[in-house]
Each structure stands twice: as structure tokens, then as C-alpha cells.
Design an enzyme around this catalytic site. Sequence first.
Site, PDB file in Angstrom:
ATOM      1  N   GLY A   1       0.778  -1.245   0.000  1.00  0.00           N
ATOM      2  CA  GLY A   1       0.000   0.000   0.000  1.00  0.00           C
ATOM      3  C   GLY A   1       0.800   1.280   0.000  1.00  0.00           C
ATOM      4  O   GLY A   1       0.375   2.287  -0.561  1.00  0.00           O
TER       5      GLY A   1
ATOM      6  N   ASP B   1      -5.185   1.653  10.528  1.00  0.00           N
ATOM      7  CA  ASP B   1      -6.601   1.381  10.755  1.00  0.00           C
ATOM      8  C   ASP B   1      -6.753   0.823  12.174  1.00  0.00           C
ATOM      9  O   ASP B   1      -6.874   1.583  13.130  1.00  0.00           O
ATOM     10  CB  ASP B   1      -7.046   0.400   9.656  1.00  0.00           C
ATOM     11  CG  ASP B   1      -8.526   0.098   9.643  1.00  0.00           C
ATOM     12  OD1 ASP B   1      -9.311   0.978   9.993  1.00  0.00           O
ATOM     13  OD2 ASP B   1      -8.913  -1.027   9.268  1.00  0.00           O
TER      14      ASP B   1
HETATM   15  P1  IMP Z   1      -4.358  -2.291  10.334  1.00  0.00           P
HETATM   16  O1  IMP Z   1      -3.381  -3.404  10.585  1.00  0.00           O
HETATM   17  O2  IMP Z   1      -5.774  -2.693  10.697  1.00  0.00           O
HETATM   18  O3  IMP Z   1      -3.983  -0.966  10.956  1.00  0.00           O
HETATM   19  O4  IMP Z   1      -4.483  -2.115   8.784  1.00  0.00           O
HETATM   20  C1  IMP Z   1      -3.490  -1.595   8.083  1.00  0.00           C
HETATM   21  C2  IMP Z   1      -3.526  -2.052   6.652  1.00  0.00           C
HETATM   22  O5  IMP Z   1      -4.848  -2.383   6.192  1.00  0.00           O
HETATM   23  C3  IMP Z   1      -3.086  -0.901   5.803  1.00  0.00           C
HETATM   24  O6  IMP Z   1      -1.704  -0.910   5.630  1.00  0.00           O
HETATM   25  C4  IMP Z   1      -3.844  -1.126   4.522  1.00  0.00           C
HETATM   26  O7  IMP Z   1      -3.091  -1.945   3.666  1.00  0.00           O
HETATM   27  C5  IMP Z   1      -5.110  -1.821   4.933  1.00  0.00           C
HETATM   28  N1  IMP Z   1      -6.243  -0.871   5.036  1.00  0.00           N
HETATM   29  C6  IMP Z   1      -6.785  -0.322   6.132  1.00  0.00           C
HETATM   30  N2  IMP Z   1      -7.800   0.516   5.842  1.00  0.00           N
HETATM   31  C7  IMP Z   1      -7.891   0.509   4.489  1.00  0.00           C
HETATM   32  C8  IMP Z   1      -8.736   1.212   3.552  1.00  0.00           C
HETATM   33  O8  IMP Z   1      -9.623   2.028   3.896  1.00  0.00           O
HETATM   34  N3  IMP Z   1      -8.500   0.944   2.248  1.00  0.00           N
HETATM   35  C9  IMP Z   1      -7.544   0.082   1.798  1.00  0.00           C
HETATM   36  N4  IMP Z   1      -6.733  -0.576   2.634  1.00  0.00           N
HETATM   37  C10 IMP Z   1      -6.902  -0.368   3.972  1.00  0.00           C
HETATM   38 MG    MG Z   2      -0.447  -0.997   4.119  1.00  0.00          MG
END
Ligand code: IMP
Ligand code: MG
Length: 181
Positions: free
Chosen positions: A49, A108
Site C-alpha cells: 500500500g 486502521d
Molecule cells: P491495520 O493493521 O488494521 O492498521 O491495517 C493496516 C492495513 O490495512 C493498511 O496498511 C492497509 O493496507 C489496509 N487498510 C486499512 N484501511 C484501508 C482502507 O480504507 N483501504 C484500503 N486498505 C486499507
Molecule cells: Mg499498508
Amino acid sequence: MAQVTKVLDKEFVPFIGKEKIAKRNQELGEQITKDYEGKDVLMVSVLNGSFMFTSDLVKEINLPIDLSFVKYASYEGTESTGKVKQLIGFNKDAVNGKHIIIVEDIVDTGRTMQALIQDLEDMNPASVKIVSLLFKPEALKIPMTIDYVGFDIDPRFVVGYGLDYDGFGRNIPEILVLKGM
Ligand code: IMP
Ligand code: MG
């Protein structure tokens, strides 16, 4: 009416435009340049990403930095699975004694950052900070500080500028949000 972009089965509308992103990258780059003057910096970009954000941000940092890439996976579709796996790692020697700046597209739940920080801490870095283009404070499950944030956003699903929906939409040059959320 706002322009609609279809990615697979879903419709997205404009959210954060190219110019706004470029201006924020410049500000973040200036801040990081000031804060890390004279320090031995290793930027750790989290694939996939953050590839586009990383490539634009590093051009705004006026310091001799080292750059490396890691890959973790936690997402399937538009929901976090809650599990994080390391798919590409990095070697201990590169991290030892370095000031680490993690470059992320979006934080996120914080689970990806937690996994990465735990892995890094075993490798004896001088410091670890995070720069994330986007941050969803209301979605955060693991308490943590994001040191440099591009934009705080509501917990809505976004694509573009590196971010994907089921593997697609990464090449869209601006950030779009799921329609009707
Ligand atoms: P976390 O581990 O839940 O903080 O998620 C992080 C990863 O989830 C990010 O690096 C993104 O790759 C993916 N992610 C979280 N939210 C979104 C979104 O709204 N769109 C696309 N990818 C997301
Ligand atoms: Mg990511």
C-alpha cells in the site's frame, strides 16, 4: 454530482485530491528533514500500500536516508481479518543502531504497526517512529502514537494512491472513498 469510479463491484467518489496530497507530502518531508538532521535514518516502507506515498515522500526529504521494504498482510476485501503475517522481512544488521521511520499508507486497527514494531524492537534500533499518510483514529484497536500523520480520516474505506480494494485501484493517482458510506 461527484464523479464515480468503479473498482471491481464497488463505486468510489473523490476524497483527497492530487494537489492536497502533494502539499502534505512536502510538509511532512520538511518536518522529517528538520527532525532527523545528522541522524542515521532507515526508512522502512510497508508494501504494498505505501509504495506510492513512499516514492513521493522520500523525494521531499533532504537527508541521506537508507530505505528498505517489508510486507505484512492483514486485510481481505474491505474488512480487517485481525491477523497479521510477515511476508517479507528485513535483516537485523540493517536496523541495529538506526533511527527507524516506518512509512505506512494507512493505520486502521493498528495491528500491522504493532506486529512490525514488535519485530523491529528485537533488532536494537536507536528509535522507531511512524509516518502514515492516512490515520483512522476511531478504528484504532491497539493504543499507539502515529508521529507524523498526513490526514486523519473517518473510518471509511478508501482506495487509490497505493491503497487497494481486493488488489485493485492502487494506480489511481488520488484517494477515493467508498460511495454512500
Ligand atoms: P491495520 O493493521 O488494521 O492498521 O491495517 C493496516 C492495513 O490495512 C493498511 O496498511 C492497509 O493496507 C489496509 N487498510 C486499512 N484501511 C484501508 C482502507 O480504507 N483501504 C484500503 N486498505 C486499507
Ligand atoms: Mg499498508
